[in-house]
Design a protein around this motif. Structure first.
Motif, PDB file in Angstrom:
ATOM      1  N   ASP A 124       0.825  -1.204   0.000  1.00 51.86           N
ATOM      2  CA  ASP A 124       0.000   0.000   0.000  1.00 51.86           C
ATOM      3  C   ASP A 124       0.862   1.258   0.000  1.00 51.86           C
ATOM      4  O   ASP A 124       0.575   2.207  -0.713  1.00 51.86           O
ATOM      5  CB  ASP A 124      -0.933   0.020   1.210  1.00 51.86           C
ATOM      6  CG  ASP A 124      -2.040  -1.024   1.113  1.00 51.86           C
ATOM      7  OD1 ASP A 124      -2.343  -1.464  -0.009  1.00 51.86           O
ATOM      8  OD2 ASP A 124      -2.579  -1.389   2.167  1.00 51.86           O
ATOM      9  N   PHE A 125       1.922   1.246   0.803  1.00 51.74           N
ATOM     10  CA  PHE A 125       2.825   2.393   0.840  1.00 51.74           C
ATOM     11  C   PHE A 125       3.490   2.588  -0.517  1.00 51.74           C
ATOM     12  O   PHE A 125       3.602   3.710  -0.994  1.00 51.74           O
ATOM     13  CB  PHE A 125       3.890   2.206   1.924  1.00 51.74           C
ATOM     14  CG  PHE A 125       4.874   3.337   1.964  1.00 51.74           C
ATOM     15  CD1 PHE A 125       4.517   4.558   2.508  1.00 51.74           C
ATOM     16  CD2 PHE A 125       6.139   3.187   1.427  1.00 51.74           C
ATOM     17  CE1 PHE A 125       5.418   5.622   2.528  1.00 51.74           C
ATOM     18  CE2 PHE A 125       7.037   4.242   1.444  1.00 51.74           C
ATOM     19  CZ  PHE A 125       6.676   5.458   2.000  1.00 51.74           C
ATOM     20  N   ASP A 126       3.907   1.500  -1.164  1.00 52.55           N
ATOM     21  CA  ASP A 126       4.531   1.580  -2.483  1.00 52.55           C
ATOM     22  C   ASP A 126       3.564   2.168  -3.501  1.00 52.55           C
ATOM     23  O   ASP A 126       3.949   3.016  -4.313  1.00 52.55           O
ATOM     24  CB  ASP A 126       5.007   0.206  -2.953  1.00 52.55           C
ATOM     25  CG  ASP A 126       6.189  -0.314  -2.161  1.00 52.55           C
ATOM     26  OD1 ASP A 126       6.843   0.485  -1.453  1.00 52.55           O
ATOM     27  OD2 ASP A 126       6.463  -1.520  -2.252  1.00 52.55           O
ATOM     28  N   VAL A 127       2.324   1.740  -3.478  1.00 56.71           N
ATOM     29  CA  VAL A 127       1.317   2.248  -4.410  1.00 56.71           C
ATOM     30  C   VAL A 127       1.096   3.734  -4.176  1.00 56.71           C
ATOM     31  O   VAL A 127       1.022   4.524  -5.126  1.00 56.71           O
ATOM     32  CB  VAL A 127      -0.002   1.452  -4.283  1.00 56.71           C
ATOM     33  CG1 VAL A 127      -1.132   2.121  -5.052  1.00 56.71           C
ATOM     34  CG2 VAL A 127       0.198   0.022  -4.760  1.00 56.71           C
ATOM     35  N   ILE A 128       1.015   4.143  -2.933  1.00 59.33           N
ATOM     36  CA  ILE A 128       0.839   5.564  -2.609  1.00 59.33           C
ATOM     37  C   ILE A 128       2.040   6.372  -3.096  1.00 59.33           C
ATOM     38  O   ILE A 128       1.883   7.446  -3.685  1.00 59.33           O
ATOM     39  CB  ILE A 128       0.618   5.746  -1.095  1.00 59.33           C
ATOM     40  CG1 ILE A 128      -0.735   5.163  -0.700  1.00 59.33           C
ATOM     41  CG2 ILE A 128       0.714   7.215  -0.694  1.00 59.33           C
ATOM     42  CD1 ILE A 128      -0.947   5.038   0.790  1.00 59.33           C
ATOM     43  N   ALA A 129       3.250   5.859  -2.868  1.00 58.33           N
ATOM     44  CA  ALA A 129       4.463   6.556  -3.305  1.00 58.33           C
ATOM     45  C   ALA A 129       4.519   6.659  -4.827  1.00 58.33           C
ATOM     46  O   ALA A 129       4.892   7.698  -5.376  1.00 58.33           O
ATOM     47  CB  ALA A 129       5.701   5.832  -2.773  1.00 58.33           C
ATOM     48  N   ASP A 133       1.925   6.607  -6.912  1.00 57.47           N
ATOM     49  CA  ASP A 133       0.902   7.560  -7.339  1.00 57.47           C
ATOM     50  C   ASP A 133       1.360   8.999  -7.126  1.00 57.47           C
ATOM     51  O   ASP A 133       1.171   9.852  -7.996  1.00 57.47           O
ATOM     52  CB  ASP A 133      -0.407   7.322  -6.581  1.00 57.47           C
ATOM     53  CG  ASP A 133      -1.138   6.069  -7.039  1.00 57.47           C
ATOM     54  OD1 ASP A 133      -0.790   5.520  -8.109  1.00 57.47           O
ATOM     55  OD2 ASP A 133      -2.055   5.635  -6.323  1.00 57.47           O
ATOM     56  N   LYS A 134       1.979   9.260  -5.994  1.00 56.12           N
ATOM     57  CA  LYS A 134       2.477  10.607  -5.707  1.00 56.12           C
ATOM     58  C   LYS A 134       3.534  11.022  -6.732  1.00 56.12           C
ATOM     59  O   LYS A 134       3.497  12.127  -7.261  1.00 56.12           O
ATOM     60  CB  LYS A 134       3.056  10.662  -4.290  1.00 56.12           C
ATOM     61  CG  LYS A 134       3.564  12.023  -3.901  1.00 56.12           C
ATOM     62  CD  LYS A 134       4.111  12.030  -2.483  1.00 56.12           C
ATOM     63  CE  LYS A 134       4.691  13.393  -2.152  1.00 56.12           C
ATOM     64  NZ  LYS A 134       5.302  13.409  -0.823  1.00 56.12           N
ATOM     65  N   LYS A 142       2.021  11.697 -10.162  1.00 53.78           N
ATOM     66  CA  LYS A 142       1.341  12.996 -10.198  1.00 53.78           C
ATOM     67  C   LYS A 142       2.351  14.110 -10.416  1.00 53.78           C
ATOM     68  O   LYS A 142       2.084  15.074 -11.142  1.00 53.78           O
ATOM     69  CB  LYS A 142       0.550  13.223  -8.912  1.00 53.78           C
ATOM     70  CG  LYS A 142      -0.705  12.394  -8.841  1.00 53.78           C
ATOM     71  CD  LYS A 142      -1.437  12.596  -7.528  1.00 53.78           C
ATOM     72  CE  LYS A 142      -2.641  11.663  -7.449  1.00 53.78           C
ATOM     73  NZ  LYS A 142      -3.336  11.763  -6.165  1.00 53.78           N
ATOM     74  N   ARG A 167      -4.052   4.132 -13.133  1.00 57.07           N
ATOM     75  CA  ARG A 167      -3.705   2.768 -12.746  1.00 57.07           C
ATOM     76  C   ARG A 167      -4.901   1.896 -13.105  1.00 57.07           C
ATOM     77  O   ARG A 167      -6.033   2.247 -12.810  1.00 57.07           O
ATOM     78  CB  ARG A 167      -3.430   2.700 -11.250  1.00 57.07           C
ATOM     79  CG  ARG A 167      -3.079   1.325 -10.757  1.00 57.07           C
ATOM     80  CD  ARG A 167      -2.825   1.308  -9.256  1.00 57.07           C
ATOM     81  NE  ARG A 167      -1.922   2.358  -8.800  1.00 57.07           N
ATOM     82  CZ  ARG A 167      -0.596   2.333  -8.980  1.00 57.07           C
ATOM     83  NH1 ARG A 167      -0.032   1.339  -9.590  1.00 57.07           N
ATOM     84  NH2 ARG A 167       0.146   3.313  -8.524  1.00 57.07           N
TER      85      ARG A 167
END
Length: 79
Positions: free
Chosen positions: A4-9, A11-12, A15, A64
């Motif tokens: 989850d942290f990897d996906v958030i990173a 995505d950030k 962007k 994604r």
């Protein structure tokens, strides 16, 4: 939890890339990479010009598809 942290990173970061592409902002794109990466890259600035020329036709879209292990898409689109 790491996933989850990897996906958030990711995505950030994507962007940031999309924003830099839309604005054709070389300084913003350079800040995405480490100073060492920019310095060691061959013709970084010239290649940014080529990249920005490719995306000059409209808004940059990134999405994604699905969950982990699926693909991401970066494309030219019109908002």
């Amino acid at each position: 939890m790491t996933l989850d942290f990897d996906v958030i990173a990711i995505d950030k970061r994507m962007k940031q890339v999309v924003k830099a592409l839309e604005k054709q902002d070389k300084d913003a794109m350079k800040r995405i990479f480490s100073k060492q990466a920019v310095e060691e890259a061959v013709d970084f600035e010239e290649n940014l010009d080529l990249l920005y020329a490719f995306f000059e036709e409209g808004s940059v879209l990134w999405e994604r598809s699905g969950g982990p292990g699926t693909s991401e898409h970066l494309a030219i689109g019109h908002a």
